[in-house]
Design an enzyme around this catalytic site. Structure first.
Site, PDB file in Angstrom:
ATOM      1  N   LYS A 132      66.402   3.732  38.217  1.00  0.00           N
ATOM      2  CA  LYS A 132      67.315   4.834  38.493  1.00  0.00           C
ATOM      3  C   LYS A 132      68.366   4.435  39.530  1.00  0.00           C
ATOM      4  O   LYS A 132      68.038   3.823  40.549  1.00  0.00           O
ATOM      5  CB  LYS A 132      66.497   6.028  38.994  1.00  0.00           C
ATOM      6  CG  LYS A 132      67.297   7.282  39.331  1.00  0.00           C
ATOM      7  CD  LYS A 132      66.338   8.340  39.845  1.00  0.00           C
ATOM      8  CE  LYS A 132      67.023   9.559  40.405  1.00  0.00           C
ATOM      9  NZ  LYS A 132      66.054  10.504  40.997  1.00  0.00           N
ATOM     10  N   SER A 140      66.222  14.930  39.872  1.00  0.00           N
ATOM     11  CA  SER A 140      67.372  14.088  39.667  1.00  0.00           C
ATOM     12  C   SER A 140      67.094  12.870  38.763  1.00  0.00           C
ATOM     13  O   SER A 140      67.993  12.094  38.484  1.00  0.00           O
ATOM     14  CB  SER A 140      67.880  13.591  41.029  1.00  0.00           C
ATOM     15  OG  SER A 140      66.887  12.830  41.714  1.00  0.00           O
ATOM     16  N   SER A 171      62.051  15.511  41.948  1.00  0.00           N
ATOM     17  CA  SER A 171      62.965  14.795  41.062  1.00  0.00           C
ATOM     18  C   SER A 171      62.313  13.910  40.010  1.00  0.00           C
ATOM     19  O   SER A 171      62.989  13.442  39.102  1.00  0.00           O
ATOM     20  CB  SER A 171      63.942  13.953  41.889  1.00  0.00           C
ATOM     21  OG  SER A 171      64.864  14.776  42.553  1.00  0.00           O
TER      22      SER A 171
END
Length: 480
Positions: free
Chosen positions: A78, A154, A178
């Protein structure tokens, strides 16, 4: 000739790595299949931040297959404060431009040492501060089940690609839900480890006063456990470390837990839990009881207004500190158009708090950890909804202009996910397990939290639930 694309899309990481060890498939063949699968679904999802195909090919060519139980299986990292050498690290923002670190984060280094090729990065919202993976720089990541609802955030891009079966697992990080929020939105498994369990350095010592941590989103429970075995342990100079684990996390997935005492919290006032999320919770409760576990109700111990005021004090102060550091480094002040409306609101309201106010906020979350520590003396696990609402449209989560207040920002985010952040504050491990789908075909996760350091118990229960109510055969509309 093997259908490598289907092979990758229908097996978990451990099964694929076994094929590599047995010389039935090569790491380069798996990498080529992963690239093809991601390229096939990405136009519909918008999940890929950067392609690192050539460097991954070089890495795959030297993998033997005995480096780890996941050797040879490619993955993505990520794009959020986890450096990948040579890859752009934008953190979902215009602010970082084309910054490319010349070093790996420790977690990335451990993945490489385990023979896991990193062939790209996945998108994040700006600074990871939204439950919708959307940014003005990169656009919105869409949910593979339905493109008009959020994939979560996220780590929503990682979750979308895993749910679409492009790859069996992907890195994520979690400072307020997240990993678990997108796992719920996308119908896959997501575990947030105990504070200090996985490395966050060397570039930073902690994120959001220790609320942020790194791990992964996976299809199978055992892949998550195997990844944690690979990455667990404090890195050099870490400010704290999780308790030592005598056995592997993977071993915990092979044995059902003893009868558990589980408390259920179904509401987090002032926000109410949607009936479909309550139905998912009831479904999970019935499943747990059928497996012999004791389940009983409990009232929320958290004052939401006080809690989120303190959490955003921490977020605002640390965001201001980060921006100050960038301004010093480049010698040019921040321009407002370099950050998004949400960040401007947080900075305006919480970016100038005093040291005493920041210290009081940290004291508050540590006191909350003590409160939950005492609760966990009475229970093995806590069960809650992952989300108070089923997946909503990105518009319901995004903040379009900076005339909104911090109260508006909190309301938008935490009426959707009011509970997950509790366990970032306390440092406890927690997971979202995909056990229910709504009549509209959307996944609804069930959320479990354990005592500090109790990932093995969570993995044991998750694997038991996976065997009792398997989810891997549930495939979204967009898939590989």
């Amino acid at each position: 000739m093997k259908d490598f694309l289907t092979l990758l899309a229908t097996n978990d990481g451990i099964a694929l790595a076994e094929l590599v060890r047995n010389r039935e498939v090569s790491p380069i063949e798996l990498l080529d299949a992963a690239v093809a699968n991601v390229e096939a679904v990405n136009p519909a999802l918008n999940a890929l931040a950067e392609r690192l195909y050539e460097s991954a090919r070089t890495a795959a060519a030297s993998i033997r297959g005995d480096e780890s139980l996941l050797a040879g299986v490619p993955t993505l990292v990520k794009d959020l404060f986890m450096p990948v050498r040579g890859a752009r690290m934008a953190n979902g923002s215009h602010l970082f431009g084309d910054y490319r670190p010349d070093f790996d984060g420790e977690l990335v280094a451990r993945l490489r040492l385990a023979g896991i090729p990193i062939f790209g990065t996945s998108l994040s919202p700006e600074f990871g501060s939204s439950y919708c993976t959307s940014s003005t720089r990169f656009g919105t990541t869409r949910n593979p089940w339905r493109d008009d609802v959020t994939s979560g955030g996220s780590s929503g891009a990682a979750a979308a690609l895993v749910a679409a079966r492009a790859i069996p697992f992907a890195h994520g990080n979690d400072g307020g839900g997240s990993i678990r929020v997108p796992a719920s939105c996308c119908g896959v498994f997501g575990l947030k480890p105990t504070r200090g369990r996985t490395p966050i350095g060397p570039a930073i010592g902690e994120g959001w006063a220790g609320m942020a941590t790194n791990h992964a989103i996976t299809v199978s429970v055992r892949d998550s456990a195997a990844l944690l075995d690979i990455t667990a342990g404090a890195d050099v100079g870490a400010p704290y470390a999780a308790p030592y684990q005598k056995e592997t996390f993977l071993s915990a997935t092979r044995q059902d837990p003893a009868r558990l005492r589980i408390a259920v919290i179904d509401q987090a006032p002032p926000w109410s839990t949607d009936p479909v999320c309550l139905a998912a919770l009831k479904h999970t409760t019935s499943l747990l009881e059928s497996l012999g576990h004791h389940v009983e109700p409990m009232t929320s111990p958290v004052d939401s207004a006080m809690f989120y005021d303190q959490v955003f004090t921490i977020i605002g102060a640390q965001t201001r500190s980060m921006i100050n550091a960038i301004e010093r480094e480049r010698g040019v002040p921040l321009r407002e158009d370099e950050i998004e409306a949400r960040t401007r609101i947080v900075l305006r309201t919480k970016g100038q708090v005093s040291g005493a106010e920041y210290a009081a906020a940290v004291d508050y979350i540590h006191a909350l950890g003590r409160t939950f520590g005492r609760i966990m003396e009475r229970y093995d696990l806590l069960l809650t909804p992952t989300l108070a609402l089923p997946p909503v449209s990105p518009a319901e989560l995004n903040v379009g202009d900076d005339t909104a207040s911090i109260a508006d920002v909190i309301e938008r985010s935490h009426r959707f996910s009011p509970i997950t952040t509790w366990f970032n504050a306390t440092g406890q491990p927690a997971m979202s397990v995909p056990l229910f789908w709504s009549e509209q075909g959307l996944p609804i996760g069930s959320h479990f939290a354990g005592s500090f350091g109790a990932e093995s118990l969570l993995f044991s229960l998750a694997a038991q639930l996976e065997r009792a109510a398997p989810w891997a055969s549930r495939i979204p509309a967009v898939h590989a």
